[in-house]
Enzyme design. Structure first.
Site, PDB file in Angstrom:
ATOM      1  N   LYS A   1      -6.259  -1.664  -0.810  1.00 31.06           N
ATOM      2  CA  LYS A   1      -7.095  -1.533   0.386  1.00 31.06           C
ATOM      3  C   LYS A   1      -7.689  -2.879   0.795  1.00 31.06           C
ATOM      4  CE  LYS A   1      -7.130   2.475   2.315  1.00 31.06           C
ATOM      5  NZ  LYS A   1      -7.905   3.669   2.061  1.00 31.06           N
TER       6      LYS A   1
ATOM      7  N   TYR B   1       0.850  -1.191   0.000  1.00 29.52           N
ATOM      8  CA  TYR B   1       0.000   0.000   0.000  1.00 29.52           C
ATOM      9  C   TYR B   1       0.884   1.238   0.000  1.00 29.52           C
ATOM     10  CZ  TYR B   1      -4.292   2.560   0.266  1.00 29.52           C
ATOM     11  OH  TYR B   1      -5.328   3.402  -0.050  1.00 29.52           O
TER      12      TYR B   1
END
Length: 562
Positions: free
Chosen positions: A172, A101
């Site tokens: 996510k 991420y």
């Protein structure tokens, strides 16, 4: 019975199994499974455990020298064997979180079309607006419980990335599973391809999205409405997370749908929840309450104002009047501090603008009050950056704040690291180690006068996985403001600094499973209290959280007749 102990019956065999990332075990298929599923000869002779596979994968991972290559390597594993991917990530969560991420995912989004390898998720393009139901039915995920959707217009601090924004929902949802124990079989990333206003993408022959300027206005609103209705028809119980929508759309979409569907906006509400949780922990460590603070924001967009509103709500819950709480929050954007007489304030900004009558006695009072002027006059104890503009928390500003506040709380939250308002190293040196610092992206520990300071990453990954787990465990139909506030308080309860008086402001990522379960319980309890979920006992609720928590272990397979 634990799902991981229950055999899974498969109606197909041969190479098709090896091509299904949710099912593939690679070299871990047993002799019996290799015979029953026609896999003999398709795999090397040795049968390995998942830990042996993860060890080899980690050795390969370490051979890559730059973060983007590491990201691509991990995504390749995810697209071939998801169970192995999550075991590897969970074994090295602190090391790999910045790779899967932020900040690395930003580079992956910018290069999405150039580095495209394999399909994942759904792309719903505006020209296909009349076939959304058919597109949803094409998904390989049949039991979807959590959707992360973006339109790619405001990706991190990088702006319009078109369909390249798909990297964000994929990342996510990887964190929903890695941190919150949500089964990957229940997750679905979606990109709404409504065109792009990025000229570099429009001119790039490799760009894979709809090569058209972005639609807007009524066309955009009707397209999103059609999408939301179609999702609700296909998966009526799914939680929908809005991700990286532009400011002009983010808040209106949230206001329109939050009371219709089980949904939330992570940029607005998730960021607010993790920030408030971090502030509660910081206040406890400093021996104060949030309602006693004066807070200044640099950045008055939907994210900044969302955080500010959550802070106001928490301050009110601590016993002060809402009008007083709003007087203690100062919002600064590119035009200066928000004032009630400013034209063209957006609706969500108007409630946070300072009344001009309250600040006429300030030094250097004018129509455009700078951040430094706010610091010198309002004397904030908390400074939060969500501007996406690097370096604006200057030495002069931080020292001015420290001159009237012994332990300033400074949160430069902008992502990625290249956009941060000030580095933790600078902030701690300018305040001689007295500042309480949290950032949006990961930073190494800082040493000041032989004391090492751990830098908390005020990352939404501390919050949204627990929210998702709580919603699933309780069967909640909505995500309410009270549920989000409960997640903030639950996170603060896990702070090592506030509990022990030392260590990081936020828990270590190695403890993220425990943190997510704690948050999930708090969120689910409020959902039940508010009537958004059916009543149950605390014992059964805790069991539901455990039952919904997926672990990266291979299941036994049995073959059905076909």
């Amino acid at each position: 019975m634990d799902d991981n102990k229950r055999p899974l019956y498969l109606p197909f065999a041969g190479p098709a199994i090896l091509e299904a990332p949710l099912i593939n075990k690679g070299s871990a298929f047993t002799d019996e499974e290799r015979i029953f599923f026609n896999l003999e000869g398709l795999l090397p002779h040795v049968i390995e455990t998942i830990e042996e596979q993860a060890s080899r994968a980690y050795d390969q991972y370490k051979n890559f020298t730059n973060d983007l290559d590491k990201h691509i390597y991990l995504r390749n594993i995810q697209d071939t064997n998801e169970t192995l991917y999550y075991r590897l990530v969970q074994n090295h969560i602190t090391e790999m979180m910045p790779i899967i991420y932020t900040p690395t995912v930003g580079m992956a989004c910018e290069r999405f079309s150039k580095d495209y390898r394999r399909n994942r998720g759904l792309f719903i393009s505006y020209p296909n607006k009349d076939r959304i139901d058919d597109i949803l039915n094409n998904s390989t995920r049949q039991k979807v419980k959590i959707i992360v959707v973006t339109d790619g217009e405001r990706i991190l601090g990088l702006g319009d990335q078109g369909i390249g924004g798909m990297g964000i929902p994929i990342g996510k949802l990887s964190l929903y599973t890695s941190c919150g124990g949500i089964s990957p079989a229940y997750t679905l990333p979606i990109t709404l391809d409504v065109g792009t206003d990025n000229p570099h993408l429009l001119e790039d022959p490799m760009y894979m999205g709809w090569r058209n300027p972005r639609i807007g206005g009524e066309e955009y609103t009707e397209f999103v409405e059609a999408f939301m209705q179609a999702v609700h028809r296909r998966w009526p119980d799914a939680l929908i997370q809005f991700e990286d929508f532009a400011q002009k759309n983010a808040m209106p979409l949230l206001e329109r749908y939050k009371d219709q569907y089980c949904c939330f906006n992570d940029d607005i509400q998730g960021t607010a929840a993790v920030t408030v949780g971090s502030l509660l922990a910081a206040c406890k460590a400093a021996g104060t309450q949030l309602c006693q603070q004066r807070i200044t924001f640099l950045g008055a967009g939907s994210a900044g104002c969302g955080i500010a509103e959550a802070i106001v709500a928490q301050m009110v819950s601590e016993g002060i009047a809402e009008s007083q709480a709003r007087k203690q929050v100062f919002m600064v954007d590119r035009w200066g501090m928000l004032q009630s007489n400013m034209p063209n304030l957006l609706p969500f900004q108007q409630k946070l603008a300072q009344d001009c009558d309250d600040i006429t006695n300030w030094d250097n009072f004018s129509e455009n009050i700078s951040l430094l002027d706010v610091v010198n006059n309002a004397k904030p104890t908390i400074l939060i950056g969500v501007s996406g503009a690097p370096g604006l928390f200057s030495e002069e500003i931080i020292k001015a704040m420290h001159s009237h506040c012994e332990r300033p709380i400074v949160f430069p939250l902008s992502n990625p690291t290249s956009r941060v308002e000030a580095t933790p190293k600078d902030i701690l040196h300018w305040t001689k180690g007295q500042a309480l610092v949290a950032t949006g992206s990961p930073f190494e520990p800082v040493v000041v006068d032989d004391i090492t300071y751990e830098i908390a990453q005020c990352n939404n990954s501390y919050i949204f996985p627990g929210i998702g787990l709580g919603v699933l465990a309780a069967g909640a139909e909505r995500v309410s403001d009270a549920m989000l506030m409960a997640s903030s308080r639950a996170l603060a309860e896990c702070s090592p600094l506030s509990i022990n008086g030392e260590g990081s402001l936020l828990p270590q990522l190695e403890d993220i499973h425990k943190v997510s379960k704690h948050i999930a319980f708090a969120v689910a309890k409020v959902a039940i209290e508010e009537g958004h979920a059916l009543p149950t006992s605390d014992e059964l609720l805790s069991q539901a959280i455990e039952d919904n928590f997926w672990t990266a272990e291979y299941r036994r397979y049995k073959r059905t007749s076909f």
